[in-house]
Design a protein around this motif. Structure first.
Motif, PDB file in Angstrom:
ATOM      1  N   LEU A 171      13.395  -4.379  -3.466  1.00 11.97           N
ATOM      2  CA  LEU A 171      13.497  -3.187  -4.311  1.00 11.97           C
ATOM      3  C   LEU A 171      12.140  -2.508  -4.506  1.00 11.97           C
ATOM      4  CD1 LEU A 171      16.020  -4.551  -6.949  1.00 11.97           C
ATOM      5  CD2 LEU A 171      16.462  -2.757  -5.251  1.00 11.97           C
ATOM      6  N   ILE A 172      11.095  -3.291  -4.646  1.00 12.26           N
ATOM      7  CA  ILE A 172       9.747  -2.725  -4.774  1.00 12.26           C
ATOM      8  C   ILE A 172       9.364  -1.994  -3.490  1.00 12.26           C
ATOM      9  CG2 ILE A 172       7.290  -3.338  -4.960  1.00 12.26           C
ATOM     10  CD1 ILE A 172       8.282  -5.596  -6.944  1.00 12.26           C
ATOM     11  N   LEU A 173       9.758  -2.548  -2.348  1.00  9.21           N
ATOM     12  CA  LEU A 173       9.454  -1.919  -1.064  1.00  9.21           C
ATOM     13  C   LEU A 173      10.175  -0.587  -0.856  1.00  9.21           C
ATOM     14  CD1 LEU A 173       9.448  -5.047   1.301  1.00  9.21           C
ATOM     15  CD2 LEU A 173       7.463  -3.719   0.511  1.00  9.21           C
ATOM     16  N   THR A 174      11.229  -0.344  -1.627  1.00 12.53           N
ATOM     17  CA  THR A 174      11.913   0.951  -1.510  1.00 12.53           C
ATOM     18  C   THR A 174      11.065   2.076  -2.088  1.00 12.53           C
ATOM     19  OG1 THR A 174      13.066   0.849  -3.650  1.00 12.53           O
ATOM     20  CG2 THR A 174      14.218  -0.114  -1.737  1.00 12.53           C
ATOM     21  N   GLY A 175      10.130   1.721  -2.973  1.00 13.00           N
ATOM     22  CA  GLY A 175       9.333   2.733  -3.648  1.00 13.00           C
ATOM     23  C   GLY A 175      10.044   3.330  -4.846  1.00 13.00           C
TER      24      GLY A 175
END
Length: 141
Positions: free
Chosen positions: A106-110
């Motif tokens: 989820l963090i990598l989605t921005g």
């Protein structure tokens, strides 16, 4: 005149064990059933469209379509929930690690940072269940 004495230490200990067991049971059922429900919903999308939560970097690096990947994720979540319900000490570690992985994705989605934080908090709860079970010798009901 006579004096009446009572062993209050034993009574408090019994209550503490009872409350500990209640907490273990609540956490066990919560962390067992929620992954099963979320995993099953990967196939129905009743709660949400789960495909939207897959990070673009993950989408580019997987050899299957995002929806197929999320279906595989759903199966893994169902299995993790079943493991937690049948072997809570092991399952709590699996579910906690899985939730950390979801948070990283989820963090990598921005975006979806709020959901990532929620999943990290849920992972902490799963790890706390493991800590409660470390010295548990009796079978959890």
């Amino acid at each position: 005149m006579s004096t009446i004495t009572a062993n209050y230490a034993h009574e408090v200990s019994t209550v503490a064990i009872s409350n500990r067991q209640k907490v273990i049971n609540i956490l066990k059922w919560t962390y067992g059933l929620v992954p099963i429900a979320a995993g099953a919903d990967k196939f129905t999308h009743i709660l949400t469209n789960w495909d939207q939560y897959l990070a673009p970097v993950v989408t580019r690096s997987i050899p299957v379509q995002p929806h197929t990947f999320m279906s595989i994720v759903g199966i893994i979540e169902i299995v993790a929930g079943i493991i937690l319900l049948t072997r809570p000490k092991l399952g709590s570690i699996i579910v906690g690690c899985w939730l950390c992985g979801i948070a990283i994705n989820l963090i990598l989605t921005g975006q979806f940072f709020d959901i990532a934080v929620r999943d990290i908090v849920m992972a902490i709860g799963a790890f706390c269940l493991h800590l409660l079970l470390r010295n548990e010798n009796e079978r959890i009901s």
